[in-house]
Enzyme design. Structure first.
Site, PDB file in Angstrom:
ATOM      1  N   HIS A 187       1.624 -10.859   6.401  1.00  0.00           N
ATOM      2  CA  HIS A 187       1.860  -9.557   5.780  1.00  0.00           C
ATOM      3  C   HIS A 187       0.960  -9.436   4.550  1.00  0.00           C
ATOM      4  CE1 HIS A 187       3.940  -6.358   3.554  1.00  0.00           C
ATOM      5  NE2 HIS A 187       4.537  -6.033   4.696  1.00  0.00           N
ATOM      6  N   GLU A 212       1.290  -8.116   1.673  1.00  0.00           N
ATOM      7  CA  GLU A 212       1.901  -8.441   0.382  1.00  0.00           C
ATOM      8  C   GLU A 212       1.992  -9.948   0.177  1.00  0.00           C
ATOM      9  OE1 GLU A 212       6.149  -8.196  -1.911  1.00  0.00           O
ATOM     10  OE2 GLU A 212       5.698  -6.555  -0.521  1.00  0.00           O
ATOM     11  N   SER A 266       8.263   4.180   3.182  1.00  0.00           N
ATOM     12  CA  SER A 266       6.925   4.784   3.234  1.00  0.00           C
ATOM     13  C   SER A 266       6.893   6.011   4.133  1.00  0.00           C
ATOM     14  CB  SER A 266       5.898   3.748   3.715  1.00  0.00           C
ATOM     15  OG  SER A 266       6.317   3.148   4.925  1.00  0.00           O
ATOM     16  N   THR A 280       8.806  -8.225  -1.373  1.00  0.00           N
ATOM     17  CA  THR A 280       9.731  -7.233  -1.933  1.00  0.00           C
ATOM     18  C   THR A 280      10.490  -6.437  -0.886  1.00  0.00           C
ATOM     19  OG1 THR A 280       8.009  -5.525  -2.030  1.00  0.00           O
ATOM     20  CG2 THR A 280       8.269  -6.937  -3.982  1.00  0.00           C
ATOM     21  N   HIS A 324       0.474  -2.721  -1.208  1.00  0.00           N
ATOM     22  CA  HIS A 324       0.975  -4.072  -0.959  1.00  0.00           C
ATOM     23  C   HIS A 324       0.311  -5.128  -1.834  1.00  0.00           C
ATOM     24  CE1 HIS A 324       1.232  -1.676   2.835  1.00  0.00           C
ATOM     25  NE2 HIS A 324       2.493  -1.988   2.640  1.00  0.00           N
ATOM     26  N   SER A 336       7.724  -3.423   7.212  1.00  0.00           N
ATOM     27  CA  SER A 336       8.753  -4.459   7.154  1.00  0.00           C
ATOM     28  C   SER A 336      10.110  -3.874   6.797  1.00  0.00           C
ATOM     29  CB  SER A 336       8.345  -5.522   6.127  1.00  0.00           C
ATOM     30  OG  SER A 336       9.339  -6.508   5.995  1.00  0.00           O
TER      31      SER A 336
END
Length: 346
Positions: free
Chosen positions: A143, A145, A286, A183, A93, A242
């Site tokens: 988050h 990221e 993932s 993303t 991330h 997410s």
């Protein structure tokens, strides 16, 4: 948390009015960035021996994290938990420059497993901040990221959590505003946020290319096609993923009568299948394919043995491993250096 495997025979084959089947979305599961990050931890353990430390979860999947822990990886929240001089892997991330500097201050040997598509967004943030743009970062506050991207230009970034946040945004110069995004968001919701932002700021600039990653988009397109014919959609993925959570939302928006997210097949409830003829199945970016296979086996026990794959795209992108890990222990270029495992869907 120990692994909870699928339990064969737990789900019953109860009658339904029509024909039972599974529509299996493709693409699904591991993307190139996730594969690269997981292999990076595995190879770091091979190179340096256990323990190897990882800041945050390497990817948002409890099964993957548990498997890596069993191999000797230690997951920490922050670098100050890592012994000085140890090896640390930054997750897929991404991290902010402050985290990179903190690791260097402790003398840690850092391996950056940030997804290259996330790195691209980081570079965009740096460039727009250098040109004195205000950056409206569409994403979920908190988050990893988003924290990493915002940390590249903290004085220039405003986080926009959802379309409903748009009316409350204040900028200094409406003629120097650009949007970037996390993303792994819903493509539809992101575009709605951008539409509302442009209503308020007509001169809003777009990033040079779409920030939402190819894998996120492809998995959403596939589940949209599956959802319109599904009585039930089951998404394999973790709660903090997410893109997995978004797949559930997209399935419901595009016609699925019901949709649920599970980490393991053992979490599927018998009552979910009551009256269900068609089950749609997919997995987040993932999620290893073995977890999908366990779910398909469990559904077969319940009479859903017919599986039809619904393919909407081919994926052949691969990312090179971090430079520290491209050679094996004998000094030869590793076979996985310019790409990871062969996809189960290829």
């Amino acid at each position: 948390m120990p692994r909870v495997p699928g339990v064969r025979g737990r789900l019953k084959d109860n009658p339904v009015p029509g024909h039972k089947r599974v529509l299996l979305a493709a693409p699904r599961g591991y993307c190139a960035g996730v594969d690269r990050a997981v292999i990076a931890v595995e190879k770091a353990l091979e190179h340096y021996g256990a323990p190897v430390y990882v800041r945050k979860q390497i990817v948002h999947n409890i099964h993957v994290v548990t498997e890596l822990e069993a191999m000797g990886a230690i997951f920490v929240e922050e670098v100050d938990e890592v012994p000085a001089g140890a090896h640390i892997v930054f997750s897929a991330h991404g991290v902010s420059p402050a985290v990179v500097n903190a690791a260097a201050d402790r003398g840690l040997h850092a391996i950056d497993a940030t997804c290259p598509l996330v790195t691209k967004v980081h570079r965009e943030a740096v460039r727009f901040a250098r040109d004195d743009f205000e950056i409206l970062l569409i994403g979920h506050e908190g988050h990893e990221e988003v924290e990493g991207t915002a940390g590249e230009a903290p004085d220039h970034v405003t986080i926009v959590n959802s379309p409903d946040d748009v009316d409350n945004i204040v900028v200094q110069d409406p003629d120097k505003v650009v949007w970037l995004s996390q993303t792994t968001l819903s493509v539809d919701e992101t575009m709605e946020t951008v539409r509302r932002l442009r209503e308020r700021f007509p001169n809003l600039q777009d990033p040079p290319s779409d920030d939402i990653c190819y894998a996120t988009q492809n998995r959403q397109v596939a589940i949209k096609k599956v959802a319109r014919d599904a009585d039930l959609v089951i998404v394999v993925g973790s709660a903090n993923s997410s893109n997995s959570v978004r797949l559930v939302e997209v399935a419901l928006e595009y016609g699925a009568k019901a949709a649920y997210r599970v980490d393991y097949a053992s979490e599927v409830k018998q009552e979910w299948l009551d009256g269900v003829e068609t089950v749609g199945v997919t997995s987040g970016a993932s999620v290893p394919e073995e977890l999908v296979k366990e779910l398909l086996d469990a559904l077969a026990d319940a009479g859903y043995g017919e599986v039809a794959e619904v393919k909407t795209a081919e994926e052949d992108l691969m990312f090179s491993l971090p430079k520290e890990l491209r050679k094996d222990l004998a000094g030869k270029t590793d076979a996985r250096a310019i790409g990871g495992r062969v996809s189960a869907q290829s």
